[in-house]
Design an enzyme around this catalytic site. Structure first.
Site, PDB file in Angstrom:
ATOM      1  N   SER A 208     -71.295  16.048  25.564  1.00 19.00           N
ATOM      2  CA  SER A 208     -70.863  15.485  26.897  1.00 19.00           C
ATOM      3  C   SER A 208     -72.094  15.474  26.747  1.00 19.00           C
ATOM      4  O   SER A 208     -73.154  14.302  26.100  1.00 19.00           O
ATOM      5  CB  SER A 208     -70.975  16.556  27.798  1.00 19.00           C
ATOM      6  OG  SER A 208     -71.230  15.992  29.321  1.00 19.00           O
TER       7      SER A 208
ATOM      8  N   ASP B  57     -61.181  12.123  31.270  1.00 20.00           N
ATOM      9  CA  ASP B  57     -62.425  11.431  31.176  1.00 20.00           C
ATOM     10  C   ASP B  57     -63.173  10.577  32.141  1.00 20.00           C
ATOM     11  O   ASP B  57     -62.645   9.521  31.596  1.00 20.00           O
ATOM     12  CB  ASP B  57     -62.812  12.257  29.774  1.00 20.00           C
ATOM     13  CG  ASP B  57     -64.213  12.672  29.778  1.00 20.00           C
ATOM     14  OD1 ASP B  57     -65.158  12.405  30.733  1.00 20.00           O
ATOM     15  OD2 ASP B  57     -64.729  12.091  28.684  1.00 20.00           O
TER      16      ASP B  57
ATOM     17  N   HIS C 112     -62.367  16.069  30.212  1.00 15.25           N
ATOM     18  CA  HIS C 112     -63.535  16.446  29.906  1.00 15.25           C
ATOM     19  C   HIS C 112     -63.839  18.037  29.690  1.00 15.25           C
ATOM     20  O   HIS C 112     -63.374  19.088  30.811  1.00 15.25           O
ATOM     21  CB  HIS C 112     -64.348  16.238  30.760  1.00 15.25           C
ATOM     22  CG  HIS C 112     -66.326  16.167  30.263  1.00 15.25           C
ATOM     23  ND1 HIS C 112     -66.848  14.999  29.216  1.00 15.25           N
ATOM     24  CD2 HIS C 112     -67.113  16.535  31.062  1.00 15.25           C
ATOM     25  CE1 HIS C 112     -67.561  15.513  29.906  1.00 15.25           C
ATOM     26  NE2 HIS C 112     -67.739  16.651  30.365  1.00 15.25           N
TER      27      HIS C 112
END
Length: 406
Positions: free
Chosen positions: A188, A346, A376
């Site tokens: 991320s 996501d 995610h």
């Protein structure tokens, strides 16, 4: 009777709060609903505390994370775990026990929107511990500084400083790391830092040791288009909702939170913004860079006229150190072979897909690892209490790629 009725009402209210319509293909939807309900509760509580002036919303969230997740460095029979520093940046080190020999090395940056999380969280501790044991590798998980106290480029500079020391002769010798088998990785926001560091250090001619691989886990790589096909498709899919990502970007770039609606409307990247050239727009043109089966029938959202002055107010939006997807082709071409994980459900899916395509076009060897049922953050939920199926699969495949390519 009244007690039963009250219980039924409370149960119905809880079910109503927890239930969320999810795409049919998402992995283990009820687990994701429960996780989302927990996250939403924390987010709403932090928003309330922020509004009332009790504390910044991020501070409350991090206190909860620390209370629930942060654990001490504890060694086990296979791995020695210690807290140290890299270039002055706090770092948790995972070093396999056993015979002295040259080992592979990975420097890892955790996710959390540049504002949340820690290398000391149980989820990251377990991930890095498993990497160290399965790969027989030295793993260094970096605790870079966080927003709102630290804003761009502080997190980037922390990641860069730690990486430079990680690649130094002194550290490689100290920990017995093979200079030919070193990797930079992150998930991320950590994937963002890993990509930015890989670009910077690959072009640094003064370095004797370079990264041999970059492994990016559902990375966030641009903030000019909040209407990519994945942002449109997954804007209401947990755990990373579209408004949350805009908020994280503004916090990271030290910008006013009042700009959030402008970003969500793509007013900041309208066609009348002189700072955004046609060449820049081509670097994140998802209609050309994302496969047809992913972008489906979604259409671009491009405003003719937007909000003047946003780019000058938030210059980080155009800085490749913050948005690695905007890098020039020749810069990308110097970076090491790459692993890019993406998840269908996501909002950041297209960021990773576009980056993988641009890396390939630049001549870089790229492995794209896409999870049709992924969401995610799934990889860090591979362990108890969630034990996500797609999280376990993605973690094993990520480690397998490192094993085969490092």
């Amino acid at each position: 009777m009244r007690l039963r009725l009250a219980g039924a009402v409370l149960l119905a209210a809880a079910a109503y709060y927890v239930y969320l319509p999810l795409p049919s293909g998402v992995s283990e939807p009820w687990k994701l609903m429960l996780l989302d309900a927990l996250f939403r509760s924390f987010m709403q509580a932090s928003d309330a505390a922020h509004t009332l002036g009790v504390c910044h919303r991020v501070h409350l969230l991090n206190r909860v994370v620390s209370w629930v997740e942060v654990i001490e460095a504890r060694s086990c029979s296979a791995v020695n775990v210690t807290d140290s520093t890299l270039g002055g940046v706090p770092t948790r080190v995972f070093q396999p026990k056993g015979e002295k020999k040259l080992r592979r090395g990975v420097i890892y940056f955790h996710g959390g929107g540049w504002a949340l999380g820690s290398a000391k969280m149980r989820s990251y501790d377990l991930l890095c511990r498993k990497m160290a044991e399965d790969l027989d590798a030295v793993i260094m998980s970096v605790d870079y500084r966080l927003a709102p106290e630290a804003v761009f480029p502080v997190q980037y500079h922390d990641a860069l400083a730690a990486s430079r020391v990680f690649l130094s002769d002194e550290l490689l010798q100290q920990y017995g790391i093979d200079p030919e088998r070193v990797c930079v990785s992150g998930d991320s926001a950590g994937g963002n830092l890993a990509a930015a560091v890989a670009q910077e250090l690959s072009a640094d001619k003064s370095l004797k040791v370079k990264f041999k691989a970059q492994a990016l886990i559902y990375p966030v790589l641009q903030a000019l288009d909040f209407h990519t096909s994945s942002y449109q498709q997954n804007q209401a899919v947990p755990i990373l909702y579209r408004p949350y990502m805009a908020r994280f970007w503004l916090q990271y770039l030290g910008a006013d939170s009042s700009l959030e609606p402008l970003l969500l409307a793509n007013n900041h990247s309208s066609l009348d913004q002189p700072a955004i050239s046609a060449t820049t727009r081509s670097k994140l043109n998802w209609t050309a860079l994302v496969p047809a089966e992913r972008k489906k029938s979604f259409k671009p959202v491009v405003k003719e006229r937007g909000s003047p002055g946003v780019m000058s107010e938030v210059p980080g939006l155009m800085d490749v150190r913050a948005a690695p997807l905007l890098a020039e082709q020749e810069v990308l071409g110097k970076t090491p072979k790459a692993y890019v994980m993406t998840c269908e459900f996501d909002v950041l899916r297209d960021d990773g897909l576009m980056y993988g395509k641009r890396l390939r076009d630049a001549g870089v060897e790229v492995t794209s690892d896409h999870y049709e049922d992924g969401f995610h953050g799934c990889m860090v939920f591979a362990n108890l209490p969630m034990m996500s199926s797609v999280g376990q699969r993605s973690m094993m495949n990520y480690i397998h790629w490192l094993d085969q390519n490092l």
